[in-house]
Each structure stands twice: as C-alpha cells, then as structure tokens.
Design an enzyme around this catalytic site. Structure first.
Site, PDB file in Angstrom:
ATOM      1  N   ASN A 154       0.855  -1.184   0.000  1.00  0.00           N
ATOM      2  CA  ASN A 154       0.000   0.000   0.000  1.00  0.00           C
ATOM      3  C   ASN A 154       0.896   1.240   0.000  1.00  0.00           C
ATOM      4  O   ASN A 154       1.456   1.601   1.035  1.00  0.00           O
ATOM      5  CB  ASN A 154      -0.906  -0.036   1.244  1.00  0.00           C
ATOM      6  CG  ASN A 154      -1.860   1.148   1.299  1.00  0.00           C
ATOM      7  OD1 ASN A 154      -1.919   1.955   0.366  1.00  0.00           O
ATOM      8  ND2 ASN A 154      -2.606   1.244   2.380  1.00  0.00           N
TER       9      ASN A 154
ATOM     10  N   LYS B  61      -0.066   4.177  -0.329  1.00  0.00           N
ATOM     11  CA  LYS B  61      -0.798   5.317   0.247  1.00  0.00           C
ATOM     12  C   LYS B  61      -0.609   6.559  -0.631  1.00  0.00           C
ATOM     13  O   LYS B  61      -0.757   6.460  -1.844  1.00  0.00           O
ATOM     14  CB  LYS B  61      -0.366   5.539   1.699  1.00  0.00           C
ATOM     15  CG  LYS B  61      -0.508   4.251   2.528  1.00  0.00           C
ATOM     16  CD  LYS B  61      -0.365   4.462   4.000  1.00  0.00           C
ATOM     17  CE  LYS B  61      -0.535   3.122   4.710  1.00  0.00           C
ATOM     18  NZ  LYS B  61      -0.500   3.246   6.168  1.00  0.00           N
TER      19      LYS B  61
ATOM     20  N   HIS C 105      -9.780   0.810   4.341  1.00  0.00           N
ATOM     21  CA  HIS C 105      -8.569   1.087   5.118  1.00  0.00           C
ATOM     22  C   HIS C 105      -8.913   2.030   6.270  1.00  0.00           C
ATOM     23  O   HIS C 105      -9.753   2.926   6.115  1.00  0.00           O
ATOM     24  CB  HIS C 105      -7.490   1.706   4.220  1.00  0.00           C
ATOM     25  CG  HIS C 105      -6.156   1.717   4.883  1.00  0.00           C
ATOM     26  ND1 HIS C 105      -5.816   2.644   5.834  1.00  0.00           N
ATOM     27  CD2 HIS C 105      -5.089   0.895   4.756  1.00  0.00           C
ATOM     28  CE1 HIS C 105      -4.581   2.392   6.262  1.00  0.00           C
ATOM     29  NE2 HIS C 105      -4.122   1.331   5.625  1.00  0.00           N
TER      30      HIS C 105
ATOM     31  N   GLU D  19      -7.511   4.449   7.387  1.00  0.00           N
ATOM     32  CA  GLU D  19      -7.310   5.863   7.071  1.00  0.00           C
ATOM     33  C   GLU D  19      -8.492   6.430   6.290  1.00  0.00           C
ATOM     34  O   GLU D  19      -8.629   7.647   6.159  1.00  0.00           O
ATOM     35  CB  GLU D  19      -5.974   6.039   6.320  1.00  0.00           C
ATOM     36  CG  GLU D  19      -4.794   5.831   7.273  1.00  0.00           C
ATOM     37  CD  GLU D  19      -3.506   5.402   6.617  1.00  0.00           C
ATOM     38  OE1 GLU D  19      -3.349   5.573   5.396  1.00  0.00           O
ATOM     39  OE2 GLU D  19      -2.646   4.874   7.345  1.00  0.00           O
TER      40      GLU D  19
ATOM     41  N   GLU E  20      -5.911  -5.143  10.118  1.00  0.00           N
ATOM     42  CA  GLU E  20      -4.860  -4.167  10.411  1.00  0.00           C
ATOM     43  C   GLU E  20      -5.196  -3.427  11.703  1.00  0.00           C
ATOM     44  O   GLU E  20      -6.012  -2.489  11.686  1.00  0.00           O
ATOM     45  CB  GLU E  20      -4.747  -3.152   9.276  1.00  0.00           C
ATOM     46  CG  GLU E  20      -4.385  -3.755   7.942  1.00  0.00           C
ATOM     47  CD  GLU E  20      -3.807  -2.695   7.026  1.00  0.00           C
ATOM     48  OE1 GLU E  20      -2.610  -2.757   6.752  1.00  0.00           O
ATOM     49  OE2 GLU E  20      -4.555  -1.785   6.621  1.00  0.00           O
TER      50      GLU E  20
ATOM     51  N   GLY F 238       1.860   2.127  10.729  1.00  0.00           N
ATOM     52  CA  GLY F 238       2.785   3.251  10.615  1.00  0.00           C
ATOM     53  C   GLY F 238       3.480   3.628  11.909  1.00  0.00           C
ATOM     54  O   GLY F 238       4.135   4.665  11.983  1.00  0.00           O
TER      55      GLY F 238
ATOM     56  N   SER G 137       2.898  -2.272  10.335  1.00  0.00           N
ATOM     57  CA  SER G 137       4.350  -2.303  10.557  1.00  0.00           C
ATOM     58  C   SER G 137       4.958  -3.660  10.226  1.00  0.00           C
ATOM     59  O   SER G 137       5.942  -4.079  10.846  1.00  0.00           O
ATOM     60  CB  SER G 137       4.688  -1.884  11.990  1.00  0.00           C
ATOM     61  OG  SER G 137       4.241  -0.554  12.245  1.00  0.00           O
TER      62      SER G 137
HETATM   63  P1  PGA Z   1       2.387   0.130   7.641  1.00  0.00           P
HETATM   64  O1  PGA Z   1       0.967   0.359   6.936  1.00  0.00           O
HETATM   65  O2  PGA Z   1       2.950  -1.155   7.108  1.00  0.00           O
HETATM   66  O3  PGA Z   1       3.213   1.319   7.252  1.00  0.00           O
HETATM   67  O4  PGA Z   1       2.148   0.046   9.110  1.00  0.00           O
HETATM   68  C1  PGA Z   1       0.108  -0.694   6.681  1.00  0.00           C
HETATM   69  C2  PGA Z   1      -1.169  -0.193   6.077  1.00  0.00           C
HETATM   70  O5  PGA Z   1      -1.676   0.845   6.505  1.00  0.00           O
HETATM   71  O6  PGA Z   1      -1.714  -0.798   5.147  1.00  0.00           O
END
Ligand code: PGA
Length: 323
Positions: free
Chosen positions: A68, A70, A152, A154, A232, A238, A278
């Site tokens: 991803n 983003k 997601h 977000e 997730e 993140g 992460s």
């Molecule tokens: P990350 O993000 O691996 O940077 O924690 C994962 C995601 O949001 O899909």
C-alpha cells in the site's frame, strides 16, 4: 505515537489465558479459542472441518501480499524504483498486489511484469458520470484492473482525515459493487488502540461490527478467493509497533471462527486473511509461521526493496507447512 502497553513486537503479551467467546454460537454453547490456537485445531477439537487434521495443518490458501503506497511518492520520477520493488517479487507461490496512489494508478498500471496486480485504494459505487474526484470500478474494469482495496482505517476516519469517515454500510455497498463488476476486493478491518487495551473480547466485538454488514455478501460468494480480509490493528499502522505473532494469530483465528459461524465453515477455511501494521522483512517470518496468517498488507516497507523479502518469507513459510 501510540504508546500502548504490551504490544511490543516479537514478545507475546502475558495476559492470563484470554479466550474468545462466540456470542453467536447457534447452540448457545461457549466456544473458546485459546491464544495462538489455529482455526484448523479449533475445527478438529469441535469435530468439524471434514476429516483428519494433519500434524502440520495445511490451509490450501494461496498466500497474498499487498503493498500500500498510500499517498506516496511525491514525484512521479520516483515511481520506477517503487515499481522495481514490486517486479522483484517472486509471485510463483504468492499473489502480490500493489495499491498506488490514485494519481499514479494510470501511470504504473501496465508496468508490472511478474503478475502483480494493481489494486486502487478506494472506489465509488455508482459507475461513471458526475462524481467529481472519484474513481469508478467501471473505469478500473475497462483498464483491466482486477482488484480494489477498500475500508482502510485511514478512510474509516482514523488519522484525522477531515473527510467523513466511511461507514460499514457504505463499505458493504462498495464491496457489492466491486464484486458485481467482476473485480476482487481486499476489505480492511481493524481496531484502534483503546479497544485493544480492553482485551481480545473487545477486539473481536469490533471486528464483528466491521464485518457484519458484509456477511450477506460473503454468504453469496461462490469463489472464496475473491475477497481477502486485511486485518490491520490501527495502533500498529505506521507506528513501528507490530502485533506480536500470538496477538495476530489469536485475532485471525477469531475472525475465522466468526466467519465459520456467521457465514460457513467452508468460507472460513478458504478466505485469506492478511495481517497489516508495521510488517517488514524482519518480522514477516515469525508472523508467516502463524497458521491463520495468509499474507500481509504492507505500507512503509512496500516503498523499500525489502518488500520482496516479505513475499519470500510467507511463500517459504506456507510451502514448508505443506510437508
Ligand atoms: P504500515 O501500513 O505497514 O506502514 O504500518 C500498513 C497499512 O496501513 O496498510
């Protein structure tokens, strides 16, 4: 940053024998999944699953890893290096997809030479027309795009986006539209930190709430590989704080158990559940060894060459589980 206690990567939490009690058990019987118990072991204990359980359970599920990106990179001139990270993946034993930023989908969607799929990070559910700023599934279909990611955290309102949070009902509408148009879907769920701090029962209640609207869709799904659940935990996204393998396994097994009771044991056994938060080359091998983890949704590490090592880690773990 989130400073939750007990979520350190690698080190399992020591809370006393947590169990997941399924309130939707039709017989009203309490069913418990103990920490790190696999769905296969659970099925074997309750006498289901259609046969003998091998000493090393084989899921039959093809691993799947997504990157991803983003809202990255800033410059289109940085795209070739990111595309190269994806093309470096061995896709012979693992599905790979990548979610470029909406602005970059059209630039890179024909750049992948190893079978990696492009999965936009969002879609509308109305088709083409007067929908300013949207990406239509119909447009994706016409471009030959096979997957789309939705839900997601977000976009569900985490991390302070000023746009309205996407609801479970809206996401169910999007999922139905995606499947109706012949595309496949990665459907993201996961709990924020305050819920995790209340323990696994609270986590499972949140996961159930995020899944309930799509249960009728899952019940009508004949090809169970067309929907992938990406679990997730928001506190791990993140932050550099990964769920421990036991935490992730416990939650994945709980999701599978819920889908077994609410949809069907067959769907639960077939559907792929990715871990996200992460994930990186260092923690992928131990997470991959967990029987109910079928892959990863990778954010930050998907912008780096180590992404190919994450794909290799889960492919190796699931290949060795077959023998
Ligand atoms: P990350 O993000 O691996 O940077 O924690 C994962 C995601 O949001 O899909």
């Amino acid at each position: 940053m989130h400073g939750g206690k007990g979520f350190g990567g690698g080190e399992a939490t020591r809370d006393p024998a947590p169990t997941y009690i399924n309130p939707n058990d039709p017989k009203g019987k309490q069913q418990a999944i103990h920490k790190a118990e696999s769905f296969a072991e659970y099925l074997a204990k309750r006498g289901g699953g259609g046969g003998a359980t091998p000493s090393r359970p084989t899921s039959g599920r093809r691993p799947i890893v997504g990157g991803n990106w983003k809202c990255n990179p800033a410059s289109p001139y940085d795209l070739p290096a990111l595309v190269a990270n994806i093309n470096a993946c061995d896709t012979s034993s693992c599905d790979v997809y990548v979610c470029p930023s909406p602005l970059h989908v059209g630039i890179v969607y024909q750049s992948f030479n190893n079978g990696a799929y492009v999965a936009p990070q969002n879609c509308n559910f109305k088709g083409c027309g007067a929908f300013t700023g949207e990406m239509a599934v119909d447009q994706m279909e016409a471009m030959g795009i096979k997957w789309c990611l939705i839900g997601h955290s977000e976009r569900r309102g985490e991390f302070g986006l000023p746009t309205p949070a996407e609801s479970n009902a809206l996401l169910a509408t999007k999922l139905a539209y995606i499947l109706d148009k012949g595309l496949n879907c990665i459907f993201c769920i996961g709990e924020p930190l305050p819920i995790r701090e209340n323990g696994i029962d609270a986590v499972m209640a949140e996961c159930r709430a995020q899944l309930n609207e799509i249960l009728p869709i899952l019940r009508g799904l004949s090809d169970h590989s067309r929907v992938v659940i990406a679990y997730e935990p928001v506190w791990a996204i993140g932050t550099g704080v990964t769920a421990s393998p036991m935490q992730a396994q416990e939650t994945h097994a709980g999701i599978r158990q819920y889908l077994a009771s609410a949809v069907s044991p067959q769907l639960a056994a077939n559907i792929r559940i990715q871990y996200g938060g992460s994930a990186n080359a260092a923690n992928a091998p131990e997470l991959s060894a967990q029987p109910d983890i079928d892959g990863f949704l990778v954010g930050g590490a998907s912008l780096k060459p180590e992404f190919a090592q994450i794909v290799a880690a889960i492919a190796a773990a699931k290949a060795s589980a077959r023998f």
